[in-house]
Design an enzyme around this catalytic site. Structure first.
Site, PDB file in Angstrom:
ATOM      1  N   GLU A 179       1.264  -1.235   8.391  1.00 37.65           N
ATOM      2  CA  GLU A 179       0.466  -0.096   8.855  1.00 37.65           C
ATOM      3  C   GLU A 179       0.391   0.083  10.376  1.00 37.65           C
ATOM      4  OE1 GLU A 179      -1.455   2.323   7.128  1.00 37.65           O
ATOM      5  OE2 GLU A 179      -1.808   3.079   9.132  1.00 37.65           O
ATOM      6  N   GLN A 198       0.781  -1.248   0.000  1.00 35.51           N
ATOM      7  CA  GLN A 198       0.000   0.000   0.000  1.00 35.51           C
ATOM      8  C   GLN A 198       0.811   1.296   0.000  1.00 35.51           C
ATOM      9  OE1 GLN A 198      -3.399   2.311   2.666  1.00 35.51           O
ATOM     10  NE2 GLN A 198      -3.002   0.196   3.127  1.00 35.51           N
ATOM     11  N   SER A 199       1.871   1.363   0.803  1.00 41.80           N
ATOM     12  CA  SER A 199       2.528   2.669   0.987  1.00 41.80           C
ATOM     13  C   SER A 199       3.107   3.192  -0.327  1.00 41.80           C
ATOM     14  CB  SER A 199       3.618   2.570   2.053  1.00 41.80           C
ATOM     15  OG  SER A 199       4.639   1.687   1.623  1.00 41.80           O
ATOM     16  N   ARG A 205      20.309  -6.016  -2.307  1.00 40.48           N
ATOM     17  CA  ARG A 205      20.529  -7.439  -2.622  1.00 40.48           C
ATOM     18  C   ARG A 205      20.226  -7.742  -4.088  1.00 40.48           C
ATOM     19  NH1 ARG A 205      18.639  -8.077   2.685  1.00 40.48           N
ATOM     20  NH2 ARG A 205      16.475  -8.475   2.097  1.00 40.48           N
ATOM     21  N   ASP A 250       0.593   3.730   5.992  1.00 41.93           N
ATOM     22  CA  ASP A 250       0.847   3.349   4.599  1.00 41.93           C
ATOM     23  C   ASP A 250       0.537   4.490   3.629  1.00 41.93           C
ATOM     24  OD1 ASP A 250       1.784   0.813   5.029  1.00 41.93           O
ATOM     25  OD2 ASP A 250      -0.168  -0.141   4.860  1.00 41.93           O
ATOM     26  N   GLY A 265      -8.712  21.038  19.000  1.00 40.93           N
ATOM     27  CA  GLY A 265      -8.380  22.438  18.761  1.00 40.93           C
ATOM     28  C   GLY A 265      -8.652  23.403  19.889  1.00 40.93           C
ATOM     29  N   GLY A 266      -9.035  22.911  21.067  1.00 37.57           N
ATOM     30  CA  GLY A 266      -9.263  23.829  22.172  1.00 37.57           C
ATOM     31  C   GLY A 266     -10.730  24.225  22.327  1.00 37.57           C
ATOM     32  N   LYS A 309      10.871  -5.146   9.184  1.00 42.12           N
ATOM     33  CA  LYS A 309       9.773  -5.067   8.218  1.00 42.12           C
ATOM     34  C   LYS A 309       8.610  -4.415   8.945  1.00 42.12           C
ATOM     35  CE  LYS A 309      10.895  -8.941   5.267  1.00 42.12           C
ATOM     36  NZ  LYS A 309      10.385 -10.052   4.482  1.00 42.12           N
TER      37      LYS A 309
HETATM   38  N1  COA Z   1      11.972 -10.300  -8.938  1.00 38.40           N
HETATM   39  C1  COA Z   1      12.661 -11.044  -8.068  1.00 38.40           C
HETATM   40  N2  COA Z   1      12.584 -10.880  -6.723  1.00 38.40           N
HETATM   41  C2  COA Z   1      11.744  -9.934  -6.266  1.00 38.40           C
HETATM   42  C3  COA Z   1      10.988  -9.110  -7.134  1.00 38.40           C
HETATM   43  C4  COA Z   1      11.129  -9.321  -8.531  1.00 38.40           C
HETATM   44  N3  COA Z   1      10.449  -8.606  -9.404  1.00 38.40           N
HETATM   45  N4  COA Z   1      10.263  -8.271  -6.365  1.00 38.40           N
HETATM   46  C5  COA Z   1      10.552  -8.549  -5.081  1.00 38.40           C
HETATM   47  N5  COA Z   1      11.453  -9.546  -5.016  1.00 38.40           N
HETATM   48  C6  COA Z   1      12.040 -10.129  -3.822  1.00 38.40           C
HETATM   49  C7  COA Z   1      12.888  -9.138  -3.047  1.00 38.40           C
HETATM   50  O1  COA Z   1      14.126  -8.946  -3.661  1.00 38.40           O
HETATM   51  C8  COA Z   1      12.999  -9.859  -1.710  1.00 38.40           C
HETATM   52  O2  COA Z   1      14.007 -10.840  -1.781  1.00 38.40           O
HETATM   53  P1  COA Z   1      15.207 -10.943  -0.686  1.00 38.40           P
HETATM   54  O3  COA Z   1      14.565 -10.979   0.659  1.00 38.40           O
HETATM   55  O4  COA Z   1      15.878 -12.217  -1.068  1.00 38.40           O
HETATM   56  O5  COA Z   1      16.070  -9.771  -0.831  1.00 38.40           O
HETATM   57  C9  COA Z   1      11.657 -10.611  -1.618  1.00 38.40           C
HETATM   58  O6  COA Z   1      11.052 -10.496  -2.905  1.00 38.40           O
HETATM   59  C10 COA Z   1      10.708 -10.102  -0.576  1.00 38.40           C
HETATM   60  O7  COA Z   1      10.627  -8.676  -0.584  1.00 38.40           O
HETATM   61  P2  COA Z   1      10.151  -7.934   0.728  1.00 38.40           P
HETATM   62  O8  COA Z   1      10.140  -6.486   0.491  1.00 38.40           O
HETATM   63  O9  COA Z   1      10.961  -8.428   1.894  1.00 38.40           O
HETATM   64  O10 COA Z   1       8.643  -8.447   0.853  1.00 38.40           O
HETATM   65  P3  COA Z   1       7.879  -9.079   2.086  1.00 38.40           P
HETATM   66  O11 COA Z   1       6.563  -9.504   1.559  1.00 38.40           O
HETATM   67  O12 COA Z   1       8.673 -10.126   2.773  1.00 38.40           O
HETATM   68  O13 COA Z   1       7.706  -7.860   3.094  1.00 38.40           O
HETATM   69  C11 COA Z   1       6.983  -5.627   3.677  1.00 38.40           C
HETATM   70  C12 COA Z   1       6.708  -6.902   2.867  1.00 38.40           C
HETATM   71  C13 COA Z   1       5.940  -4.618   3.294  1.00 38.40           C
HETATM   72  C14 COA Z   1       6.870  -5.945   5.184  1.00 38.40           C
HETATM   73  C15 COA Z   1       8.398  -5.118   3.381  1.00 38.40           C
HETATM   74  O14 COA Z   1       8.553  -4.977   2.008  1.00 38.40           O
HETATM   75  C16 COA Z   1       8.714  -3.796   4.070  1.00 38.40           C
HETATM   76  O15 COA Z   1       8.993  -3.736   5.280  1.00 38.40           O
HETATM   77  N6  COA Z   1       8.713  -2.718   3.293  1.00 38.40           N
HETATM   78  C17 COA Z   1       9.067  -1.382   3.785  1.00 38.40           C
HETATM   79  C18 COA Z   1       7.970  -0.801   4.633  1.00 38.40           C
HETATM   80  C19 COA Z   1       6.668  -0.741   3.929  1.00 38.40           C
HETATM   81  O16 COA Z   1       6.527  -0.182   2.874  1.00 38.40           O
HETATM   82  N7  COA Z   1       5.660  -1.278   4.615  1.00 38.40           N
HETATM   83  C20 COA Z   1       4.275  -1.053   4.255  1.00 38.40           C
HETATM   84  C21 COA Z   1       3.824  -1.860   3.166  1.00 38.40           C
HETATM   85  S1  COA Z   1       2.191  -1.321   2.790  1.00 38.40           S
END
Ligand code: COA
Length: 426
Positions: free
Chosen positions: A139, A17-18, A104, A168, A247-248, A136
């Site tokens: 919201e 979402q964010s 990475r 988000d 707001g008071g 990680k």
């Molecule tokens: N091709 C290959 N790999 C891909 C890819 C693509 N097109 N898109 C994503 N990936 C991989 C990433 O490289 C990552 O791999 P790695 O862990 O080996 O480096 C993996 O997918 C998972 O990505 P990640 O961002 O860790 O997703 P998640 O589902 O595990 O976590 C969040 C989700 C939202 C918790 C995390 O992305 C996060 O903390 N984001 C920042 C804060 C944020 O925006 N939070 C609110 C979300 S609404």
């Protein structure tokens, strides 16, 4: 009329979402947003909270309007090659991966800046540098860590999260402003820069009045909080203030006619000092206009529960809309508690394009929230979200200049995955 961000090309590496909130805003303003998704799966929200089987979820469709979708395996050698070509062609790369994930993939700021010095790299993370920088974050974590939860809810209840997605969507809004600011800066510096938004920081920015109150607390109790009038002592941190108006000017949510069976038959009512006279007349307490116990805001503080109980006895005789009509005539600040059903049916919101109906090839018609920011000289329309990988060929050909043979070679390598079955069938 040209769209405000026409000519700006965004490499959209966002998910959930964010980040998507940010890039959707930029797309509404006319930026060409190329959403890069993982082949086969795509943004996780395509599959989340499904109301119709095998159709992109509303979670996805409502956050990814006006974008093009391209699937690239960013860890595949050929995929990396395509990505670097895109980096050279785009103005902004937006991402909200977990901390370290972009690096990475080999996409460090140094390498990006070297490949395209004009590129802006915009990132959302849960926290800024410090104790939690590697976490990680979703919201509600941001709402809790940003000061919202500790100040939301009732004084004698547990901390509460709010329905508004301030962590988000709130951070996405902040990031969008950071991006257009960096784009403006680039017009005279000629260089891109990094834009970082932490969800904790964005929530705190939206909660700044509570940090204000934290500092006021050091100089005495907070008079506008109901607990002051009730004689309940303050602790050393800003308390939860229920539905007090911040707001008071004392305010509360009051029952209206029909509240016994309608959970949203309520009105927000503010006893603004300037309209105290008309309030007294309307609720049938004209004596309170001159009674020293009620005539001034200070005198009223210990009586707020009694005063709002009396006002509520009046609001319960009216529907929230009848009460609005009567109160608005006297400029008494008030607001109906609108349900999502009422909002979805609101004619005025539809007329301004804040609520829009969108047609989607596999879902059919659905409602969405359109652009809430209206520019007088730059139109903004809402087009449907893309199917997974819908624009693979188009982007490889028109944006990156690959020949048909090269495109076939990229497809055969497995770097962009298969064309979605629904599109292949069309
Ligand atoms: N091709 C290959 N790999 C891909 C890819 C693509 N097109 N898109 C994503 N990936 C991989 C990433 O490289 C990552 O791999 P790695 O862990 O080996 O480096 C993996 O997918 C998972 O990505 P990640 O961002 O860790 O997703 P998640 O589902 O595990 O976590 C969040 C989700 C939202 C918790 C995390 O992305 C996060 O903390 N984001 C920042 C804060 C944020 O925006 N939070 C609110 C979300 S609404």
């Amino acid at each position: 009329m040209a769209k405000a961000l026409e000519g700006v090309r965004i490499l959209d590496f966002t998910h959930v979402q964010s980040g998507p909130t940010c890039t959707q805003l930029l797309a509404w303003f006319g930026a060409d947003v190329i959403k890069v998704e993982r082949p086969g799966a795509g943004d996780a929200t395509r599959q989340q909270l499904l109301d119709i089987p095998d159709v992109d979820g509303l979670y996805f469709t409502m956050l990814n309007h006006n974008k093009r979708s391209m699937t690239i395996d960013s860890k595949h050698p050929k995929g990396k090659e395509v990505l670097w070509r895109l980096i050279k062609e785009c103005d902004v790369l937006v991402e909200n991966f977990a901390p370290g994930a972009l690096a990475r993939m080999g996409l460090t700021w140094e390498k990006i800046h070297e490949a395209n010095p004009r590129m802006i790299l915009a990132s959302v993370k849960g926290f800024g540098p410090g104790r939690y920088e590697d976490c990680k974050v979703y919201e509600n974590v941001a709402q809790c860590a940003g000061g919202s939860a500790s100040t939301t809810g009732f004084r004698d209840g547990i901390p509460m999260v709010t329905g508004a997605q301030i962590g988000d969507s709130g951070t996405g809004l902040h990031l969008a402003l950071g991006i257009v600011t960096a784009l403006y800066h680039r017009t005279h510096s000629g260089l891109g820069q990094k834009v970082d938004c932490a969800m904790q920081d964005s929530v705190l920015n939206l909660c700044r009045v509570k940090l204000r109150d934290q500092q006021r607390l050091a100089h005495g109790p907070l008079h506008e909080y109901s607990q002051f009038g009730e004689g309940i002592p303050f602790g050393d941190a800003v308390p939860r203030a229920g539905n007090d108006s911040g707001g008071g000017q004392p305010g509360r949510i009051l029952k209206c006619k029909g509240h016994e069976h309608d959970p949203n038959a309520y009105i927000y009512f503010i006893t603004q000092a300037a309209v105290w006279g008309p309030i007294c007349d309307i609720i049938g307490e004209p004596g309170w206009k001159t009674d020293p116990g009620y005539a001034t805001p200070k005198a009223r503080l210990p009586h707020l529960n009694e005063i709002f109980t009396r006002i509520e006895a009046w609001t319960m005789t009216k529907t929230k809309f009848e009460a609005m009509d009567i109160l608005n005539e006297f400029d008494i600040p008030c607001g109906p508690i609108l349900s999502m059903k009422e909002i979805a049916e609101d004619e005025a919101l539809r007329a301004t394009g804040t609520i829009v109906e969108v047609d989607h090839p596999t879902r059919g018609k659905y409602l969405s929230v359109g652009n809430p920011i209206k520019l007088s000289a730059s139109p903004s329309d809402v087009t449907r979200s893309p199917l997974l990988g819908e624009h693979n060929d188009e982007i490889l050909r028109d944006v990156l200049g690959y020949s048909q043979d090269e495109i076939a070679e990229i497809a055969d390598s497995g770097a962009i995955g298969a064309v979605p079955t629904k599109m292949a069938a069309e």
